[in-house]
Every structure is written in C-alpha cells, then in structure tokens.
Write a protein that holds these residues in place. Structure first.
Motif, PDB file in Angstrom:
ATOM      1  N   SER A   7     -31.450  61.250 -25.994  1.00 39.77           N
ATOM      2  CA  SER A   7     -30.819  62.417 -26.619  1.00 39.77           C
ATOM      3  C   SER A   7     -30.476  63.485 -25.581  1.00 39.77           C
ATOM      4  O   SER A   7     -29.420  64.113 -25.653  1.00 39.77           O
ATOM      5  N   GLU A   8     -31.341  63.664 -24.580  1.00 43.23           N
ATOM      6  CA  GLU A   8     -31.065  64.649 -23.525  1.00 43.23           C
ATOM      7  C   GLU A   8     -29.953  64.168 -22.596  1.00 43.23           C
ATOM      8  O   GLU A   8     -29.117  64.951 -22.160  1.00 43.23           O
ATOM      9  N   ILE A   9     -29.924  62.878 -22.302  1.00 44.66           N
ATOM     10  CA  ILE A   9     -28.862  62.326 -21.452  1.00 44.66           C
ATOM     11  C   ILE A   9     -27.507  62.495 -22.138  1.00 44.66           C
ATOM     12  O   ILE A   9     -26.521  62.880 -21.501  1.00 44.66           O
ATOM     13  N   LEU A  10     -27.456  62.254 -23.431  1.00 51.45           N
ATOM     14  CA  LEU A  10     -26.196  62.418 -24.164  1.00 51.45           C
ATOM     15  C   LEU A  10     -25.750  63.873 -24.186  1.00 51.45           C
ATOM     16  O   LEU A  10     -24.555  64.162 -24.082  1.00 51.45           O
ATOM     17  N   LYS A  11     -26.708  64.820 -24.289  1.00 45.05           N
ATOM     18  CA  LYS A  11     -26.357  66.246 -24.207  1.00 45.05           C
ATOM     19  C   LYS A  11     -25.785  66.562 -22.830  1.00 45.05           C
ATOM     20  O   LYS A  11     -24.816  67.306 -22.698  1.00 45.05           O
ATOM     21  N   TRP A  12     -26.412  66.003 -21.782  1.00 46.39           N
ATOM     22  CA  TRP A  12     -25.941  66.244 -20.420  1.00 46.39           C
ATOM     23  C   TRP A  12     -24.536  65.664 -20.235  1.00 46.39           C
ATOM     24  O   TRP A  12     -23.677  66.304 -19.640  1.00 46.39           O
ATOM     25  N   LEU A  13     -24.310  64.456 -20.739  1.00 46.00           N
ATOM     26  CA  LEU A  13     -22.990  63.835 -20.598  1.00 46.00           C
ATOM     27  C   LEU A  13     -21.904  64.608 -21.337  1.00 46.00           C
ATOM     28  O   LEU A  13     -20.751  64.621 -20.915  1.00 46.00           O
ATOM     29  N   ALA A  14     -22.267  65.269 -22.430  1.00 52.32           N
ATOM     30  CA  ALA A  14     -21.291  66.051 -23.188  1.00 52.32           C
ATOM     31  C   ALA A  14     -20.792  67.251 -22.388  1.00 52.32           C
ATOM     32  O   ALA A  14     -19.627  67.627 -22.488  1.00 52.32           O
ATOM     33  N   ASP A  15     -21.678  67.875 -21.590  1.00 49.35           N
ATOM     34  CA  ASP A  15     -21.287  69.048 -20.809  1.00 49.35           C
ATOM     35  C   ASP A  15     -22.189  69.189 -19.583  1.00 49.35           C
ATOM     36  O   ASP A  15     -23.107  70.013 -19.570  1.00 49.35           O
ATOM     37  N   PRO A  16     -21.970  68.393 -18.536  1.00 51.32           N
ATOM     38  CA  PRO A  16     -22.847  68.420 -17.363  1.00 51.32           C
ATOM     39  C   PRO A  16     -22.852  69.758 -16.624  1.00 51.32           C
ATOM     40  O   PRO A  16     -23.875  70.147 -16.064  1.00 51.32           O
ATOM     41  N   ALA A  17     -21.751  70.468 -16.625  1.00 49.08           N
ATOM     42  CA  ALA A  17     -21.664  71.721 -15.852  1.00 49.08           C
ATOM     43  C   ALA A  17     -22.552  72.812 -16.411  1.00 49.08           C
ATOM     44  O   ALA A  17     -23.120  73.611 -15.661  1.00 49.08           O
ATOM     45  N   SER A  18     -22.713  72.876 -17.725  1.00 54.78           N
ATOM     46  CA  SER A  18     -23.512  73.977 -18.294  1.00 54.78           C
ATOM     47  C   SER A  18     -24.846  73.503 -18.853  1.00 54.78           C
ATOM     48  O   SER A  18     -25.550  74.286 -19.483  1.00 54.78           O
ATOM     49  N   TYR A  19     -25.239  72.248 -18.606  1.00 56.59           N
ATOM     50  CA  TYR A  19     -26.514  71.742 -19.126  1.00 56.59           C
ATOM     51  C   TYR A  19     -27.685  72.417 -18.409  1.00 56.59           C
ATOM     52  O   TYR A  19     -27.675  72.609 -17.198  1.00 56.59           O
ATOM     53  N   ARG A  20     -28.690  72.787 -19.176  1.00 60.07           N
ATOM     54  CA  ARG A  20     -29.959  73.295 -18.649  1.00 60.07           C
ATOM     55  C   ARG A  20     -31.083  72.535 -19.345  1.00 60.07           C
ATOM     56  O   ARG A  20     -31.101  72.442 -20.572  1.00 60.07           O
ATOM     57  N   ALA A  21     -31.998  71.987 -18.557  1.00 59.51           N
ATOM     58  CA  ALA A  21     -33.114  71.234 -19.118  1.00 59.51           C
ATOM     59  C   ALA A  21     -34.002  72.153 -19.941  1.00 59.51           C
ATOM     60  O   ALA A  21     -34.201  73.317 -19.571  1.00 59.51           O
ATOM     61  N   PRO A  22     -34.545  71.660 -21.068  1.00 51.41           N
ATOM     62  CA  PRO A  22     -35.443  72.489 -21.882  1.00 51.41           C
ATOM     63  C   PRO A  22     -36.690  72.856 -21.073  1.00 51.41           C
ATOM     64  O   PRO A  22     -37.198  72.055 -20.296  1.00 51.41           O
ATOM     65  N   VAL A  23     -37.160  74.073 -21.261  1.00 49.91           N
ATOM     66  CA  VAL A  23     -38.337  74.562 -20.557  1.00 49.91           C
ATOM     67  C   VAL A  23     -39.588  74.021 -21.236  1.00 49.91           C
ATOM     68  O   VAL A  23     -39.733  74.148 -22.455  1.00 49.91           O
ATOM     69  N   GLU A  24     -40.443  73.368 -20.453  1.00 49.05           N
ATOM     70  CA  GLU A  24     -41.685  72.849 -21.020  1.00 49.05           C
ATOM     71  C   GLU A  24     -42.688  73.978 -21.114  1.00 49.05           C
ATOM     72  O   GLU A  24     -42.753  74.855 -20.290  1.00 49.05           O
ATOM     73  N   GLY A  25     -43.487  73.940 -22.139  1.00 47.23           N
ATOM     74  CA  GLY A  25     -44.443  75.032 -22.205  1.00 47.23           C
ATOM     75  C   GLY A  25     -45.254  75.007 -23.363  1.00 47.23           C
ATOM     76  O   GLY A  25     -45.881  74.998 -24.171  1.00 47.23           O
ATOM     77  N   VAL A  63     -29.484  62.777  -8.845  1.00 41.08           N
ATOM     78  CA  VAL A  63     -30.145  62.995 -10.136  1.00 41.08           C
ATOM     79  C   VAL A  63     -31.495  63.677  -9.915  1.00 41.08           C
ATOM     80  O   VAL A  63     -31.847  64.627 -10.608  1.00 41.08           O
ATOM     81  N   ARG A  64     -32.244  63.211  -8.915  1.00 42.98           N
ATOM     82  CA  ARG A  64     -33.556  63.813  -8.625  1.00 42.98           C
ATOM     83  C   ARG A  64     -33.419  65.294  -8.261  1.00 42.98           C
ATOM     84  O   ARG A  64     -34.165  66.140  -8.756  1.00 42.98           O
ATOM     85  N   ARG A  65     -32.439  65.616  -7.416  1.00 44.52           N
ATOM     86  CA  ARG A  65     -32.239  67.017  -7.025  1.00 44.52           C
ATOM     87  C   ARG A  65     -31.815  67.883  -8.205  1.00 44.52           C
ATOM     88  O   ARG A  65     -32.251  69.016  -8.348  1.00 44.52           O
ATOM     89  N   ARG A  66     -30.957  67.346  -9.063  1.00 42.24           N
ATOM     90  CA  ARG A  66     -30.526  68.104 -10.245  1.00 42.24           C
ATOM     91  C   ARG A  66     -31.688  68.288 -11.222  1.00 42.24           C
ATOM     92  O   ARG A  66     -31.783  69.320 -11.880  1.00 42.24           O
ATOM     93  N   GLU A  67     -32.556  67.294 -11.328  1.00 46.11           N
ATOM     94  CA  GLU A  67     -33.747  67.434 -12.174  1.00 46.11           C
ATOM     95  C   GLU A  67     -34.606  68.596 -11.700  1.00 46.11           C
ATOM     96  O   GLU A  67     -35.056  69.416 -12.504  1.00 46.11           O
ATOM     97  N   LEU A  68     -34.852  68.653 -10.390  1.00 48.67           N
ATOM     98  CA  LEU A  68     -35.676  69.724  -9.826  1.00 48.67           C
ATOM     99  C   LEU A  68     -35.048  71.099 -10.054  1.00 48.67           C
ATOM    100  O   LEU A  68     -35.761  72.086 -10.231  1.00 48.67           O
ATOM    101  N   ALA A  69     -33.727  71.144 -10.065  1.00 49.64           N
ATOM    102  CA  ALA A  69     -33.023  72.419 -10.272  1.00 49.64           C
ATOM    103  C   ALA A  69     -32.847  72.747 -11.754  1.00 49.64           C
ATOM    104  O   ALA A  69     -32.346  73.814 -12.095  1.00 49.64           O
TER     105      ALA A  69
END
Length: 103
Positions: free
Chosen positions: A85-103, A59-65
């Motif tokens: 809400s983000e975990i549920l989005k990830w569980l719905a489609d882990p292969a194509s999930y991309r974390a929102p860009v902070e900014g 999980v830590r490595r995937r977070e960094l990526a």
C-alpha cells in the motif's frame, strides 16, 4: 570460428517489462505496479526492483531521508519487505511522498 557481434539497441529483444498488456483501462507497460503489485501485503526487493525505477542504493538513501516507504523486517534482520500500500502511494506521486512517522 565466426566473429561475435554485439546487438544494437534496435536488434535487442524488448524486455518483458516494456511489453504492453491490456486490461479494462487499455494498454499499458506490463511492468507497472497495477499489474504486478497487489493492494495489500508485502513485496521483497527481488520483485520490487522490476517495478521501482531506481537502484537498491537509491531506494536505501530515499528511505533514510523519508522519501520512500520504510522496509519492514520479516522475522530476521536479513529478510525485509516493503508494504504494498505504501509502495503504491509512492508510485502515484514520488516527488511529494513522505514516509509516515513511526511513533
């Protein structure tokens, strides 16, 4: 003294997460996100590890990526959680999930 024997996979009791539960949508594994994670709020690792099919290090490595939701600090640096809400989005489609860009 009796000899200790190891239980085989067939003899071992089924873990709680693998048992089936029922709701309006029919039977499903009890450890699924729908039955354990609310739609809003935050979840710490102790509860999340029963829902996420990966180790803490994965999980830590995937977070960094950017392939898993980012953790949020709750007060101190040692107290972190993930937004449900983000975990549920990830569980719905882990292969194509991309974390929102902070900014």
């Amino acid at each position: 003294m009796p000899k200790k024997t190891r239980l085989t996979e067939v003899e071992r009791p089924m873990p709680q997460a693998a048992r089936l539960s029922e709701d309006a949508t029919g039977p499903r594994p009890a450890g699924t996100a729908r039955s354990t994670l609310p739609l809003d709020g935050y979840t710490r690792w102790g509860e999340l590890k029963h829902v996420i099919p990966a180790s803490h290090e994965t999980v830590r490595r995937r977070e960094l990526a950017g392939r898993f939701p980012k953790r949020v600090k709750l007060g101190s640096a040692r107290c972190v959680a993930w937004k449900n809400s983000e975990i549920l989005k990830w569980l719905a489609d882990p292969a194509s999930y991309r974390a929102p860009v902070e900014g």
